[in-house]
Design a protein around this motif. Sequence first.
Motif, PDB file in Angstrom:
ATOM      1  N   ASP A  72       0.852  -1.180   0.000  1.00 16.47           N
ATOM      2  CA  ASP A  72       0.000   0.000   0.000  1.00 16.47           C
ATOM      3  C   ASP A  72       0.894   1.238   0.000  1.00 16.47           C
ATOM      4  O   ASP A  72       1.056   1.900   1.019  1.00 16.47           O
ATOM      5  CB  ASP A  72      -0.881  -0.041   1.259  1.00 16.47           C
ATOM      6  N   PRO A  73       1.520   1.542  -1.173  1.00 18.42           N
ATOM      7  CA  PRO A  73       2.549   2.572  -1.204  1.00 18.42           C
ATOM      8  C   PRO A  73       2.096   3.926  -0.647  1.00 18.42           C
ATOM      9  O   PRO A  73       2.851   4.561   0.083  1.00 18.42           O
ATOM     10  CB  PRO A  73       2.902   2.684  -2.689  1.00 18.42           C
ATOM     11  N   LEU A  74       0.880   4.360  -0.986  1.00 19.65           N
ATOM     12  CA  LEU A  74       0.451   5.695  -0.555  1.00 19.65           C
ATOM     13  C   LEU A  74       0.313   5.795   0.956  1.00 19.65           C
ATOM     14  O   LEU A  74       0.438   6.873   1.520  1.00 19.65           O
ATOM     15  CB  LEU A  74      -0.881   6.069  -1.196  1.00 19.65           C
ATOM     16  N   ARG A  75       0.035   4.667   1.594  1.00 22.48           N
ATOM     17  CA  ARG A  75      -0.078   4.693   3.051  1.00 22.48           C
ATOM     18  C   ARG A  75       1.241   4.348   3.714  1.00 22.48           C
ATOM     19  O   ARG A  75       1.351   4.365   4.928  1.00 22.48           O
ATOM     20  CB  ARG A  75      -1.191   3.755   3.526  1.00 22.48           C
ATOM     21  N   THR A  76       2.247   4.030   2.921  1.00 30.09           N
ATOM     22  CA  THR A  76       3.556   3.720   3.474  1.00 30.09           C
ATOM     23  C   THR A  76       4.501   4.902   3.336  1.00 30.09           C
ATOM     24  O   THR A  76       5.217   5.235   4.276  1.00 30.09           O
ATOM     25  CB  THR A  76       4.165   2.486   2.757  1.00 30.09           C
ATOM     26  N   VAL A  77       4.491   5.532   2.170  1.00 28.24           N
ATOM     27  CA  VAL A  77       5.447   6.604   1.893  1.00 28.24           C
ATOM     28  C   VAL A  77       4.724   7.837   1.383  1.00 28.24           C
ATOM     29  O   VAL A  77       3.946   7.758   0.427  1.00 28.24           O
ATOM     30  CB  VAL A  77       6.467   6.180   0.808  1.00 28.24           C
ATOM     31  N   GLY A  78       4.998   8.974   1.999  1.00 24.34           N
ATOM     32  CA  GLY A  78       4.554  10.257   1.464  1.00 24.34           C
ATOM     33  C   GLY A  78       5.772  11.006   0.988  1.00 24.34           C
ATOM     34  O   GLY A  78       6.817  10.961   1.636  1.00 24.34           O
ATOM     35  N   ALA A  79       5.679  11.682  -0.154  1.00 27.88           N
ATOM     36  CA  ALA A  79       6.864  12.348  -0.695  1.00 27.88           C
ATOM     37  C   ALA A  79       6.492  13.654  -1.379  1.00 27.88           C
ATOM     38  O   ALA A  79       5.427  13.766  -1.985  1.00 27.88           O
ATOM     39  CB  ALA A  79       7.556  11.428  -1.702  1.00 27.88           C
ATOM     40  N   GLY A 146      -1.992  10.100   3.257  1.00 31.03           N
ATOM     41  CA  GLY A 146      -2.151   8.671   3.523  1.00 31.03           C
ATOM     42  C   GLY A 146      -1.641   8.252   4.891  1.00 31.03           C
ATOM     43  O   GLY A 146      -1.528   7.059   5.146  1.00 31.03           O
ATOM     44  N   ASP A 147      -1.316   9.228   5.753  1.00 26.96           N
ATOM     45  CA  ASP A 147      -0.782   8.944   7.084  1.00 26.96           C
ATOM     46  C   ASP A 147       0.404   7.976   7.008  1.00 26.96           C
ATOM     47  O   ASP A 147       0.439   6.948   7.692  1.00 26.96           O
ATOM     48  CB  ASP A 147      -1.890   8.353   7.978  1.00 26.96           C
ATOM     49  N   PRO A 148       1.392   8.311   6.156  1.00 25.88           N
ATOM     50  CA  PRO A 148       2.469   7.357   5.864  1.00 25.88           C
ATOM     51  C   PRO A 148       3.443   7.211   7.025  1.00 25.88           C
ATOM     52  O   PRO A 148       3.636   8.146   7.807  1.00 25.88           O
ATOM     53  CB  PRO A 148       3.173   7.995   4.668  1.00 25.88           C
ATOM     54  N   ARG A 149       4.087   6.051   7.090  1.00 22.26           N
ATOM     55  CA  ARG A 149       5.125   5.814   8.103  1.00 22.26           C
ATOM     56  C   ARG A 149       6.433   6.453   7.692  1.00 22.26           C
ATOM     57  O   ARG A 149       7.327   6.662   8.515  1.00 22.26           O
ATOM     58  CB  ARG A 149       5.372   4.304   8.260  1.00 22.26           C
ATOM     59  N   GLY A 179       7.315   8.147  15.536  1.00 21.40           N
ATOM     60  CA  GLY A 179       7.891   6.897  15.060  1.00 21.40           C
ATOM     61  C   GLY A 179       8.048   6.839  13.553  1.00 21.40           C
ATOM     62  O   GLY A 179       8.448   5.818  12.998  1.00 21.40           O
ATOM     63  N   ARG A 180       7.734   7.946  12.868  1.00 20.20           N
ATOM     64  CA  ARG A 180       7.871   7.935  11.414  1.00 20.20           C
ATOM     65  C   ARG A 180       9.329   8.094  11.015  1.00 20.20           C
ATOM     66  O   ARG A 180      10.140   8.627  11.769  1.00 20.20           O
ATOM     67  CB  ARG A 180       7.073   9.092  10.810  1.00 20.20           C
ATOM     68  N   THR A 181       9.636   7.659   9.807  1.00 21.87           N
ATOM     69  CA  THR A 181      10.940   7.882   9.192  1.00 21.87           C
ATOM     70  C   THR A 181      10.835   9.168   8.387  1.00 21.87           C
ATOM     71  O   THR A 181       9.933   9.300   7.560  1.00 21.87           O
ATOM     72  CB  THR A 181      11.279   6.717   8.240  1.00 21.87           C
ATOM     73  N   VAL A 182      11.731  10.114   8.631  1.00 20.58           N
ATOM     74  CA  VAL A 182      11.677  11.392   7.917  1.00 20.58           C
ATOM     75  C   VAL A 182      13.025  11.627   7.248  1.00 20.58           C
ATOM     76  O   VAL A 182      14.049  11.746   7.927  1.00 20.58           O
ATOM     77  CB  VAL A 182      11.337  12.557   8.881  1.00 20.58           C
ATOM     78  N   LEU A 183      13.007  11.675   5.915  1.00 23.27           N
ATOM     79  CA  LEU A 183      14.235  11.906   5.128  1.00 23.27           C
ATOM     80  C   LEU A 183      14.049  13.206   4.348  1.00 23.27           C
ATOM     81  O   LEU A 183      13.089  13.347   3.584  1.00 23.27           O
ATOM     82  CB  LEU A 183      14.470  10.731   4.174  1.00 23.27           C
ATOM     83  N   VAL A 184      14.948  14.156   4.584  1.00 27.52           N
ATOM     84  CA  VAL A 184      14.756  15.485   4.037  1.00 27.52           C
ATOM     85  C   VAL A 184      16.062  15.981   3.416  1.00 27.52           C
ATOM     86  O   VAL A 184      17.106  15.951   4.057  1.00 27.52           O
ATOM     87  CB  VAL A 184      14.221  16.437   5.139  1.00 27.52           C
TER      88      VAL A 184
END
Length: 220
Positions: A72-79, A146-149, A179-184
């Motif tokens: 479920d990509p949209l609920r896993t990753v937001g970009a 999608g409230d992504p992780r 607890g989310r992963t945030v890459l910026v």
Amino acid sequence: DGQIVVSGLTKQYKNVRAVDDLSFTVEPGRVTGFLGPNGAGKTTTLRMVLNLVTPTAGAATIGGRRYADLHDPLRTVGAILEASAAHKGRTGRNHLRVICAAAGLPDSRADEVLELVGLAPAGSRKFKGYSLGMRQRLGIAAAMLGDPRVLILDEPANGLDPEGIRWMRDLLRRLAGEGRTVLVSSHLLSEMQLLADDVVIIAAGRLVRQGTVDDVMGSM
Ligand code: ADP
Ligand code: ADP
């Protein structure tokens, strides 16, 4: 979980090796900065993580799966990969609702994410009247629908004033704290020092250093 693992990632364009045997990991619960000068290969790397560019070699996984294999990509990753470009005559809320409709998310998510990024008061105003900072906020709002992780943001602080960057730091810390992963990504050391807990530094497509901001910046 939401760990990102980049492993031997390489992208060769005709004459340019944009990304060259790049390996690093990004942990959940932290804000990780992806730092390098313009042309270093940041966008190409993020696009390969998101399956928008095909690697020449190597692979990237999110929670152990390649993007293409996520259930479920949209609920896993937001970009966001560039400053949000909504239809100019559309309101911020309608822009988000269009994405909700396409993604099978309830309309109510639009208002929730507007609230999250502090844009609720401007939700019914037209996009063409939004400042750059408001456009960046709307981009983050869209990524959060999608409230992504996992949240991946390419140069989200571009063009923000110091107050806007402080606002972004507080938001990203809060999302990582959940607890989310945030890459910026950023090309500015000063932004990374403000925004990130950890940093991955690349130059000419290759890893230069990875570590906590305190460790890495302390020795520069
Ligand atoms: P950054 O995001 O760090 O500024 P990019 O990933 O955009 O770096 O670019 C890395 C290098 O790859 C640059 O030399 C850029 O010109 C080149 N590049 C990016 N996309 C393409 C493409 N589609 N075709 C050819 N070269 C590209
Ligand atoms: P965007 O980043 O929004 O796709 P750009 O204007 O940066 O828009 O690039 C447009 C297209 O050209 C993209 O597909 C990008 O990958 C590609 N591109 C970027 N840099 C180069 C380059 N140095 N040489 C060839 N193509 C490139």
